[in-house]
Design a protein around this motif. Structure first.
Motif, PDB file in Angstrom:
ATOM      1  N   ARG A 534       0.829  -1.205   0.000  1.00 19.32           N
ATOM      2  CA  ARG A 534       0.000   0.000   0.000  1.00 19.32           C
ATOM      3  C   ARG A 534       0.865   1.257   0.000  1.00 19.32           C
ATOM      4  O   ARG A 534       0.540   2.260  -0.634  1.00 19.32           O
ATOM      5  N   GLU A 535       1.975   1.202   0.717  1.00 18.85           N
ATOM      6  CA  GLU A 535       2.899   2.336   0.699  1.00 18.85           C
ATOM      7  C   GLU A 535       3.471   2.559  -0.706  1.00 18.85           C
ATOM      8  O   GLU A 535       3.791   3.694  -1.083  1.00 18.85           O
ATOM      9  N   MET A 536       3.562   1.477  -1.481  1.00 17.85           N
ATOM     10  CA  MET A 536       4.105   1.562  -2.835  1.00 17.85           C
ATOM     11  C   MET A 536       3.021   1.859  -3.880  1.00 17.85           C
ATOM     12  O   MET A 536       3.300   1.869  -5.072  1.00 17.85           O
ATOM     13  N   GLY A 537       1.766   2.067  -3.410  1.00 24.02           N
ATOM     14  CA  GLY A 537       0.721   2.502  -4.327  1.00 24.02           C
ATOM     15  C   GLY A 537      -0.396   1.519  -4.604  1.00 24.02           C
ATOM     16  O   GLY A 537      -1.289   1.807  -5.406  1.00 24.02           O
ATOM     17  N   MET A 538      -0.412   0.356  -3.944  1.00 22.62           N
ATOM     18  CA  MET A 538      -1.484  -0.609  -4.169  1.00 22.62           C
ATOM     19  C   MET A 538      -2.803  -0.101  -3.580  1.00 22.62           C
ATOM     20  O   MET A 538      -2.858   0.316  -2.431  1.00 22.62           O
ATOM     21  N   ARG A 539      -3.868  -0.140  -4.386  1.00 24.17           N
ATOM     22  CA  ARG A 539      -5.201   0.221  -3.903  1.00 24.17           C
ATOM     23  C   ARG A 539      -5.904  -1.042  -3.410  1.00 24.17           C
ATOM     24  O   ARG A 539      -5.863  -2.075  -4.075  1.00 24.17           O
ATOM     25  N   THR A 540      -6.594  -0.948  -2.284  1.00 29.08           N
ATOM     26  CA  THR A 540      -7.352  -2.095  -1.785  1.00 29.08           C
ATOM     27  C   THR A 540      -8.646  -2.233  -2.582  1.00 29.08           C
ATOM     28  O   THR A 540      -9.034  -1.346  -3.356  1.00 29.08           O
ATOM     29  N   LEU A 541      -9.315  -3.346  -2.366  1.00 31.34           N
ATOM     30  CA  LEU A 541     -10.600  -3.576  -3.029  1.00 31.34           C
ATOM     31  C   LEU A 541     -11.592  -2.456  -2.703  1.00 31.34           C
ATOM     32  O   LEU A 541     -12.282  -1.950  -3.587  1.00 31.34           O
ATOM     33  N   ARG A 542     -11.653  -2.068  -1.426  1.00 36.32           N
ATOM     34  CA  ARG A 542     -12.606  -1.016  -1.047  1.00 36.32           C
ATOM     35  C   ARG A 542     -12.231   0.313  -1.675  1.00 36.32           C
ATOM     36  O   ARG A 542     -13.099   1.057  -2.145  1.00 36.32           O
ATOM     37  N   GLU A 543     -10.942   0.622  -1.711  1.00 40.58           N
ATOM     38  CA  GLU A 543     -10.517   1.886  -2.311  1.00 40.58           C
ATOM     39  C   GLU A 543     -10.835   1.928  -3.796  1.00 40.58           C
ATOM     40  O   GLU A 543     -11.289   2.953  -4.315  1.00 40.58           O
ATOM     41  N   ASP A 544     -10.635   0.816  -4.477  1.00 41.51           N
ATOM     42  CA  ASP A 544     -10.988   0.776  -5.896  1.00 41.51           C
ATOM     43  C   ASP A 544     -12.498   0.888  -6.067  1.00 41.51           C
ATOM     44  O   ASP A 544     -12.986   1.541  -6.988  1.00 41.51           O
ATOM     45  N   GLY A 545     -13.233   0.260  -5.146  1.00 39.60           N
ATOM     46  CA  GLY A 545     -14.689   0.350  -5.216  1.00 39.60           C
ATOM     47  C   GLY A 545     -15.193   1.765  -4.997  1.00 39.60           C
ATOM     48  O   GLY A 545     -16.102   2.225  -5.708  1.00 39.60           O
ATOM     49  N   LEU A 546     -14.605   2.474  -4.031  1.00 39.52           N
ATOM     50  CA  LEU A 546     -15.038   3.838  -3.765  1.00 39.52           C
ATOM     51  C   LEU A 546     -14.701   4.768  -4.933  1.00 39.52           C
ATOM     52  O   LEU A 546     -15.422   5.736  -5.192  1.00 39.52           O
ATOM     53  N   ARG A 547     -13.604   4.461  -5.642  1.00 39.33           N
ATOM     54  CA  ARG A 547     -13.330   5.224  -6.877  1.00 39.33           C
ATOM     55  C   ARG A 547     -14.490   5.068  -7.852  1.00 39.33           C
ATOM     56  O   ARG A 547     -14.881   6.029  -8.535  1.00 39.33           O
ATOM     57  N   LYS A 548     -15.062   3.882  -7.906  1.00 33.92           N
ATOM     58  CA  LYS A 548     -16.131   3.620  -8.854  1.00 33.92           C
ATOM     59  C   LYS A 548     -17.468   4.171  -8.364  1.00 33.92           C
ATOM     60  O   LYS A 548     -18.381   4.387  -9.160  1.00 33.92           O
ATOM     61  N   VAL A 549     -17.583   4.384  -7.049  1.00 30.54           N
ATOM     62  CA  VAL A 549     -18.755   5.098  -6.540  1.00 30.54           C
ATOM     63  C   VAL A 549     -18.703   6.550  -7.000  1.00 30.54           C
ATOM     64  O   VAL A 549     -19.688   7.105  -7.491  1.00 30.54           O
ATOM     65  N   VAL A 550     -17.552   7.177  -6.845  1.00 31.74           N
ATOM     66  CA  VAL A 550     -17.379   8.568  -7.282  1.00 31.74           C
ATOM     67  C   VAL A 550     -17.595   8.683  -8.786  1.00 31.74           C
ATOM     68  O   VAL A 550     -18.186   9.654  -9.282  1.00 31.74           O
ATOM     69  N   GLY A 551     -17.165   7.665  -9.529  1.00 29.75           N
ATOM     70  CA  GLY A 551     -17.321   7.687 -10.976  1.00 29.75           C
ATOM     71  C   GLY A 551     -18.724   7.374 -11.453  1.00 29.75           C
ATOM     72  O   GLY A 551     -18.977   7.389 -12.666  1.00 29.75           O
ATOM     73  N   GLY A 552     -19.631   7.050 -10.528  1.00 28.09           N
ATOM     74  CA  GLY A 552     -21.020   6.813 -10.910  1.00 28.09           C
ATOM     75  C   GLY A 552     -21.310   5.406 -11.378  1.00 28.09           C
ATOM     76  O   GLY A 552     -22.386   5.143 -11.925  1.00 28.09           O
ATOM     77  N   MET A 553     -20.394   4.467 -11.168  1.00 27.81           N
ATOM     78  CA  MET A 553     -20.609   3.092 -11.608  1.00 27.81           C
ATOM     79  C   MET A 553     -21.501   2.318 -10.648  1.00 27.81           C
ATOM     80  O   MET A 553     -22.338   1.512 -11.061  1.00 27.81           O
ATOM     81  N   THR A 554     -21.339   2.552  -9.341  1.00 30.94           N
ATOM     82  CA  THR A 554     -22.073   1.782  -8.344  1.00 30.94           C
ATOM     83  C   THR A 554     -22.393   2.670  -7.150  1.00 30.94           C
ATOM     84  O   THR A 554     -22.229   3.901  -7.203  1.00 30.94           O
TER      85      THR A 554
END
Length: 568
Positions: A534-554
């Protein structure tokens, strides 16, 4: 009335139930009647059908019974299939040892009784009941064609063309008898409705008092209108015939396949049966080949993740793992990868259990453990086939893991799956299986964990502001959603009032860099690997999911539902 009315008439005269003078009088009064003399006696109300049948039954030592109020036991009724019961006009009444007693309306129809003994492979004795009572009982306990036709009226409205493909032996079966037609149509309707609702699975579940049908739509089970309990055996038998299973075997689980063509679209159905307390449960998984042709973007990647993943699957060697629980789309992702990199200059071989999709241009091997064709045995053989790319359905044991590792170190690109909750845990899983740390560090290129989320229905999408309760459940991540306009589905006919339509993936990509390789070699724990990733930039499942909430996908609710048990 019977197969030999003249003989019945002699019986009636001998027993004094009717006289010759009464017969002549009935003929004179009904000169236009064209039936037999026995039928004339019933028409003229000289004798009732029950009186005539009782006399004939007594002559042959048979008992005359009434079927009114009789409850047939399921195990007795199921001994005689519906088409046989209707064809020979019989009702099974009770069973004693290996002898079945059936009710017939013609006590002299010995040919039918002999045929039943041959078909049912048991002794058959007869009692006599009126034709009317047998008709009512058949409609009550067996499939009434008229009722099924009413259930299937909407098939014409859909105007969907469904054809069985790749099953030459089914042509004769589907044209068997008119009595079979309602069940054939009913099973067809179940498949059509599942396809129309975009279901991934069809569940046929025998319960104590009913036969339940459920569709899994966008990962959630929905109960639909179910057929009567009495049709349970006929429906399950039809599905087993279509999928080439043994109809008579009901004690052990079975697996099979059905191929259908709906509107020119090829659909594979993977069928599984399992014995339950109240009959055999059936699950049919619908596999749509065209979903694989949609490409990597349709899996749900954002541009940055897709670029990273495309670079990974373009490597010449190493292991790439996809992890997640059952039903998280791992196999679909791997198939999409293979379709993306499938070129004439590459040889691709898969080892699967089972082979879910038939992929053009790819060599697919089916695991058959009962004959010794295990994952490891298949892998040893296909390595001699000089493939460039290998896909292993799942790494389950040390031997398979070691062969996969060795293959990756000798110039092969290996894809496979593991059952872990997150990406870094896959490293610990390989070590637990028994793979040496230096082999894992040297061969593993990346691990991608994934889940499937439901997407907002485009037909009823609307804007809204998240509530305080929703934000509170997000914890520290709630700050980015303060006073932000999001989207959700209101619910409409297209999405069955759920507000969701279709699914996409959320992903967690764990890249094995030189630093991560060193940590693996040192047997650093999964939690420490996760922190450093995560320190090296890995996004967790929830973080990727919240990106898609902001993007209007879910929606927030959907991400919380899918990732609630995951480590954040």
């Amino acid at each position: 009335m019977t197969s030999n009315d003249d003989y019945v008439l002699e019986i009636l005269l001998e027993r004094g139930l009717v006289t010759q003078e009464r017969i002549e009088s009935a003929k004179s009064a009904n000169q236009r009647f064209s039936g037999s003399t026995v039928d004339l006696l019933v028409e003229a109300k000289v004798l009732s059908e029950e009186q005539i049948l009782a006399a004939a039954a007594s002559q042959f030592g048979m008992e005359m019974i009434s079927l009114k109020g009789v409850d047939l036991l399921p195990e007795v009724r199921d001994m005689v299939p519906a088409d046989v019961a209707r064809r020979y006009h019989v009702v099974p009444v009770f069973k004693n040892d290996n002898t079945l007693t059936v009710a017939i309306s013609d006590p002299m129809d010995f040919d039918s009784l002999d045929t039943l003994r041959y078909l049912l492979k048991c002794g058959v004795e007869a009692v006599v009941a009126s034709r009317a009572e047998i008709n009512v009982t058949l409609d009550r306990y067996y499939q009434s064609e008229a009722n099924v036709e009413r259930m299937l009226d909407n098939m014409e409205e859909h105007a969907v063309n469904i054809e069985l493909t790749g099953r030459d032996d089914l042509v004769q079966d589907t044209e068997a008898t008119e009595a079979d037609a309602p069940i054939i149509k009913l099973v067809t309707l179940v498949i059509l409705e599942a396809y129309r609702h975009r279901a991934s699975d069809i569940h046929l579940e025998p319960l104590e008092r009913r036969f339940r049908v459920r569709y899994r739509i966008d990962g959630v089970l929905h109960e639909v209108d179910s057929p009567p309990k009495r049709l349970q055996l006929a429906i399950i038998s039809r599905v087993k015939i279509m999928s080439q299973m043994k109809i008579s075997e009901k004690r052990v689980p079975q697996d099979g396949r059905i191929q259908v063509n709906i509107k020119g679209r090829e659909i594979d159905l993977r069928v599984s049966t399992v014995p339950t307390n109240h009959g055999e449960g059936v699950v049919m998984r619908l596999l749509d080949k065209q979903n694989l042709a949609l490409g990597l973007p349709k899996l749900g990647f954002y541009a940055d993740d897709q670029e990273t993943f495309t670079r990974l699957i373009g490597m010449s060697d190493g292991i790439i793992l996809v992890t997640g629980p059952t039903g998280s789309g791992k196999t679909t992702t791997l198939y999409a990868c293979l379709s993306h990199i499938n070129r004439p200059d590459r040889k691709i071989i898969t080892v699967e259990d089972p082979v879910e999709y038939q992929l053009s241009g790819i060599n697919q091997v089916q695991v058959m453990e009962d004959i010794g064709m295990t994952f490891s045995a298949a892998l040893r053989s296909i390595l001699r086939q000089a493939p460039n790319i290998i896909m292993i359905g799942e790494i389950r044991d040390k031997e398979t893991a070691n062969i996969a590792t060795e293959a990756s170190l000798t110039g092969h690109l290996v894809f496979s799956t593991l059952h872990t909750n997150d990406a870094p845990s896959a490293v610990m899983r390989l070590l637990d299986i028994g793979v040496k740390p230096f082999l894992v560090a040297s061969s593993l290129r990346a691990v991608m964990a994934q889940r499937l989320i439901r997407c907002i229905c485009e037909e009823c999408r609307e804007e809204y502001i998240p509530t305080e309760a929703e934000l509170k459940m997000l914890g520290p991540a709630a700050a980015q959603f303060q006073n932000v306009t999001l989207h959700k589905g209101r619910g409409c006919a297209k999405c069955n009032l759920t507000g969701y339509s279709g699914r996409r993936g959320i992903f967690e990509m764990f890249l094995v860099t030189e630093e991560i390789q060193h940590m693996i070699y040192e047997k650093i724990s999964a939690s420490e690997l996760r922190v450093r990733a995560r320190e090296m930039g890995m996004r967790t499942l929830r973080e990727d999911g919240l990106r898609k909430v902001v993007g209007g996908m879910t929606t927030i609710d959907e991400i919380l539902r899918v990732t609630m048990g995951d480590v954040d």
